[in-house]
Motif scaffolding. Structure first.
Motif, PDB file in Angstrom:
ATOM      1  N   UNK A  68     -24.082 -27.754  10.073  1.00  0.00           N
ATOM      2  CA  UNK A  68     -23.834 -26.308   9.986  1.00  0.00           C
ATOM      3  C   UNK A  68     -23.506 -25.955  11.366  1.00  0.00           C
ATOM      4  N   UNK A  69     -24.019 -26.482  12.192  1.00  0.00           N
ATOM      5  CA  UNK A  69     -23.550 -25.910  13.737  1.00  0.00           C
ATOM      6  C   UNK A  69     -22.247 -26.286  14.026  1.00  0.00           C
ATOM      7  N   UNK A  70     -21.728 -27.421  13.574  1.00  0.00           N
ATOM      8  CA  UNK A  70     -20.427 -27.828  14.030  1.00  0.00           C
ATOM      9  C   UNK A  70     -19.623 -27.112  13.181  1.00  0.00           C
ATOM     10  N   UNK A  71     -19.860 -26.837  11.735  1.00  0.00           N
ATOM     11  CA  UNK A  71     -19.038 -25.996  10.891  1.00  0.00           C
ATOM     12  C   UNK A  71     -18.937 -24.658  11.677  1.00  0.00           C
ATOM     13  N   UNK A  72     -20.025 -24.017  12.369  1.00  0.00           N
ATOM     14  CA  UNK A  72     -19.930 -22.661  12.739  1.00  0.00           C
ATOM     15  C   UNK A  72     -18.955 -22.472  13.820  1.00  0.00           C
ATOM     16  N   UNK A  73     -18.857 -23.677  14.835  1.00  0.00           N
ATOM     17  CA  UNK A  73     -18.076 -23.767  16.004  1.00  0.00           C
ATOM     18  C   UNK A  73     -16.514 -23.768  15.360  1.00  0.00           C
ATOM     19  N   UNK A  74     -16.566 -24.596  14.581  1.00  0.00           N
ATOM     20  CA  UNK A  74     -14.885 -24.683  13.920  1.00  0.00           C
ATOM     21  C   UNK A  74     -14.616 -23.525  13.365  1.00  0.00           C
ATOM     22  N   UNK A  75     -15.390 -22.845  12.711  1.00  0.00           N
ATOM     23  CA  UNK A  75     -15.227 -21.292  11.854  1.00  0.00           C
ATOM     24  C   UNK A  75     -14.810 -20.420  13.165  1.00  0.00           C
ATOM     25  N   UNK A  76     -15.352 -20.569  14.042  1.00  0.00           N
ATOM     26  CA  UNK A  76     -15.098 -19.615  15.416  1.00  0.00           C
ATOM     27  C   UNK A  76     -13.409 -20.009  15.738  1.00  0.00           C
TER      28      UNK A  76
END
Lengths: 352, 264, 297
Positions: A68-76
């Motif tokens: 989820x940390x990775x996802x949040x960075x990509x969604x940024x």
């Protein structure tokens, strides 16, 4: 004169700020660079050096601690990463969200090395967006020298015998802990029924007083140092624990055990897509995959890598699952938003 | 210890002992950490002999050196930007009171008041909205913001302590404001600026939470890297790198303290 | 003041205001806006759908039949954060007040040295300081050995780390200088002749403390308590490292909404709630103890 110095430093700052631009954004497009975003402690430094020597592409590694940390960075938006390493369910999410680049891994030259079932996974049947890295299970490890032989069941963790009380550590991972409890009480881990979720919460709340810590990090040292005698753990970590603590035993509980698979994916915003594909293809070569397995303690999905793997790995039942446990494996699922909401409520309530 | 026996507060017993406890509490963890970093044993908490090998291991680690490099770039650029803005603002604010001055002071102090986690979340959302690519540059921008009040306060304090008459006398003697500023105000203000700049520098060097949220590819700073290391486990390497960070910080504060006292 | 002087002054202040306004005030406003948006299916937000769901969820939860029932989970996490932060402020006061008193009666040269010694740890890395406490509190660590040696505790692992006590110790440690310095600043103005007079008039120690010293120190104590309470309330690192993940504080709850829960609007709403509480605490303090707003010296 002091003021000239100040002007000088202002000029320096301006120059620095101007050169920073290309340094962070511009040069990423330049040839010979690759930004890898991976789980912490999940890629051998020597293998990166080997890749740099083989291809001349310079790799910069950053690490994350959860999908989820990775996802949040990509969604940024444009995060600048070229290759990320999501687990199965997260690959599906990335594809659905349009965050994954179509790379046709299935037609890469080294893809023929990929063994079934990893060549066609439900989350990416054609392997259009992803290529396999490591796969494994989430069970638990116990120190048999201290506990004696335990029953092959989650009961030992969720309703621990006296010797284990206060000596158990759980992963600090909402999904993994919830899933294990769901197997134990025999309900779907993607349940949308609040009564089922209540059963899961009951088990977890009853267990909480006996848990020393919820912690996903440093699991190996915690077991090796004897801080706890049982630890919910990923199988590769269990293998590495055994190297320090020979009496560590990995368990495949009869109620079910989560089976997961991590994959390489190229974010659609990646600045160096060609280098990313080079890297992914290179990682499907048996020798390279074997080096990664030797470091992480997890199995890869590459045919022929066994020849390059350490014997201790190939003979460890934590890494190579005994055939009789095959029907205990449960794949990771991306649950519905309603189910996820229930899960988060259970987790929050457990930790309130 | 020499005691001022005439001070009636000595009638209160136990405050000296509490002070000792206080300083022990404050410094014991730091001392233990530094001592353990010289432990030769692989197991970080069992002492088996003196060694500096872990410092060698740390300085040999490419990732740590790269992270340290990032930290230095971020701290340098954001300190320069923040100190420049803070100096100008302090000069502007120093010329007597005016309507709205309180509001402006409050705004400049805002980054000190807002909890870090809130700043981190808000800044991340903001960068996403305006499509600012996450990377070293976003970290620098975020750091500049919270460095401004740290640079501002010492400069402002220095300005307030300065003799206004001196500036006025200079203004009488010299032809214009600019020269008065250049020849009189700035040399006198310089210690305040340096002191503020150094505080901004260490605050930036040490920041973790905000950096963790807004960093993008290749922008891992030293504290973010250390956080990853701590989470993997307690090792002598963590002790060594942590001690290095401590020593660098202490060095900078001491310098800042000494410079701030210059020509007082 | 002449027009050109005003515009010059404006130009001097403008850069700092622009940076903070654009990269701090605007983001905070945006965060408030995000908190009333619909959450995206897999995290993120839907930019054009508005809802008060995030705030409703804070207190209520939807039952199976979609009716609202009271849910105290988040309130309890807020309450725990409040409790731990209050405890932290109390601990800091208990040890910080006597220290400030002691410092205020030293000769001037030594005072400056002591102030400097108090501030040093504040400038060192928060992670590193908390990590040092892991070394001290873990099983077999220095604190445990000390307690065993003193015979205070039984000879067995005490499990000090990963408890609310560990979090409390760590928080107090992190923010202690914020308590000592303001109290010291207010005590420094204390005229020793005043206390002398009190004693001469027959006051005992307790009365001198209550009637003379405490009233003078009150603004400093209030400032110290606010300065310790506020950052403790928003702490993220300390509960993460020393709490062992057994119980969350607000900071961790916010982070988890951007992590596994993938509920950004709720995370933004929680952050906004935290910000409101902090600003309210500051305002109450300013109105009660000071006339000038923050930063006005």
């Amino acid at each position: 004169m002091a003021f000239k110095k100040l002007l000088g430093s202002v000029a320096c700052a301006a120059t620095l700020a101007l050169t920073m631009g290309p340094l962070t954004a511009g040069s990423a497009q330049a040839e010979g660079e690759l930004f890898l975003y991976n789980w912490s402690n999940y890629f051998p430094p020597d293998l990166l050096k080997k890749f740099e020597a083989d291809t001349g592409i310079k790799v910069t590694l950053d690490v994350y601690d959860s999908n989820e940390t990775m996802l949040a960075k990509l969604q940024a938006g444009a995060s600048g990463y070229d290759v990320v390493v999501p687990s199965d369910y997260m690959v599906k999410i990335m594809i659905d969200e349009g965050l994954a680049e179509k790379i046709d891994a299935g037609s890469m030259s080294n893809f023929a090395n990929v063994m079934a079932p990893h060549n066609a996974q439900p989350f990416d049947p054609e392997r259009s967006y992803s290529a396999p890295y490591m796969w494994g299970t989430t069970g638990f490890t116990y120190d048999s020298a201290k506990t004696g032989k335990l029953e092959n069941s989650w009961k030992e963790v969720f309703e621990p015998r006296d010797a284990l009380k206060g000596q158990i550590a759980m992963l600090n991972d909402e999904v993994e802990v919830y899933n294990a409890a769901a197997y134990y009480v025999g309900v779907s881990k993607c349940t949308e029924d609040s009564k089922d979720a209540q059963k899961i919460l009951d088990v977890l709340e009853k267990q909480k007083p006996f848990v020393a810590t919820y912690n996903s990090d440093g699991t190996i040292d915690r077991m090796a140092a004897g801080e706890v005698v049982a630890h919910m753990q990923w199988n590769g970590a269990s293998h590495r624990t055994k190297e320090k603590l020979p009496s560590a035993t990995y368990m495949y509980p009869k109620e079910g055990i989560t089976f997961w698979a991590d994959n390489f994916v190229v974010p659609s915003s990646a600045p160096n897509k060609e280098n990313a594909k080079t890297f992914i293809n290179w990682m499907m070569a048996p020798e390279n995959a074997a080096m990664a397995s030797n470091f992480t303690g997890y199995m890869n999905a590459i045919r022929g890598s066994g020849a390059f793997m350490d014997d201790s790995l190939k003979t460890d039942p934590a890494v190579v699952m005994p055939e009789e446990f095959a029907d205990r494996l449960r794949p990771n699922l991306n649950c519905s938003p309603a189910a996820r909401e229930l899960r988060n409520k259970v987790w929050t309530r457990l930790k309130k | 210890m020499r005691v001022d026996v005439t001070n009636p507060l000595w009638r209160f017993r136990g405050i000296r002992a509490t002070t000792w406890v206080f300083f022990a509490y404050l410094y014991l963890p730091i001392l233990v950490l530094i001592a353990l970093s010289f432990n030769e044993n692989r197991l970080a908490t069992i002492w088996s002999g003196f060694s500096t090998q872990w410092y060698g291991v740390v300085l040999d680690n490419d990732d740590i050196v790269r992270a340290a490099g990032n930290s230095l770039i971020v701290a340098s650029v954001s300190t320069l930007a923040a100190t420049l803005a803070a100096t100008l603002a302090a000069l502007g604010m120093a010329k007597g009171r005016f309507r709205g001055a309180d509001g402006i002071s409050g705004l400049i102090a805002l980054p000190l008041v807002v909890p870090e986690i809130v700043t981190a979340v808000a800044t991340l959302l903001f960068f996403i909205l305006i499509g600012f690519k996450l990377g070293l540059l976003t970290v620098i921008v975020a750091h500049t913001v919270f460095c401004i009040p740290f640079a501002y306060l010492p400069i402002r304090a220095r300005l307030e302590g300065m003799d206004k008459a001196l500036g006025e006398a200079a203004a009488d003697l010299y032809a214009n404001d600019w020269q008065a500023f250049q020849r009189v105000t700035l040399p006198l203000l310089w210690p305040g600026i340096l002191s503020g700049g150094m505080l901004a520098f260490i605050i930036s060097l040490d920041d973790f939470v905000i950096t963790y949220f807004v960093a993008g590819a290749g922008a891992t700073t030293l504290p973010v890297y250390i956080f990853g290391m701590i989470r993997i486990g307690i090792t002598p390497e963590v002790n060594a790198i942590s001690s290095l960070m401590l020593i660098v910080s202490i060095l900078f504060v001491t310098l800042s303290f000494l410079i701030g006292r210059m020509r007082r | 003041m002449t027009g050109s002087a005003t515009s010059k002054r404006f130009l001097q202040i403008a850069p700092a205001l622009a940076i903070i306004g654009f990269f701090m005030l605007a983001p905070l406003g945006l965060m408030a806006y995000v908190s009333i948006l619909e959450k995206g299916l897999n995290g993120g937000v839907v930019w054009d759908l508005h809802t008060s769901e995030a705030y409703v969820n804070f207190i209520f939860e939807r039952d199976l039949d979609d009716s609202l029932i009271l849910n105290t989970d988040y309130l309890q996490i807020f309450a725990r954060s409040f409790g731990l932060s209050l405890l932290t402020a109390a601990l800091a006061l208990a040890i910080g007040f006597p220290t400030a008193l002691y410092m205020s009666m030293q000769p001037e040269g030594r005072r400056n040295l002591l102030i400097f010694l108090v501030t040093i740890p504040f400038w060192t890395n928060l992670l590193v300081r908390n990590y040092a406490w892991i070394l001290l509190l873990r099983n077999g660590g220095l604190v445990e050995n000390l307690l065993h040696w003193l015979g205070i505790a039984a000879d067995q692992p005490l499990g000090l780390l990963y408890t609310p006590y560990a979090v409390s110790i760590g928080l107090t440690y992190s923010y202690l200088p914020f308590m000592v310095l303001p109290i010291y600043a207010s005590l420094e103005k204390l005229d020793s002749r005043l206390i002398e007079a009190a004693f001469d008039l027959g006051a005992d120690r307790r009365r001198a403390l209550l009637r003379v010293i405490l009233p003078l120190a009150a603004p400093g104590i209030a400032a110290g308590c606010v300065l310790v309470f506020v950052p403790a309330l928003g702490a993220y690192v300390t509960p993460e490292l020393l709490g062992g993940g057994k119980s969350m504080m607000i900071g961790n709850l916010i982070q988890s909404q951007f992590g596994a829960a993938r509920n950004w609007p709720f995370g933004a709403a929680l952050a906004f709630a935290l910000l409101t509480i902090v600003l309210l605490a500051m305002m109450v303090y300013l109105i009660r103890f000071r006339r000038a707003p923050a930063g006005g010296h």
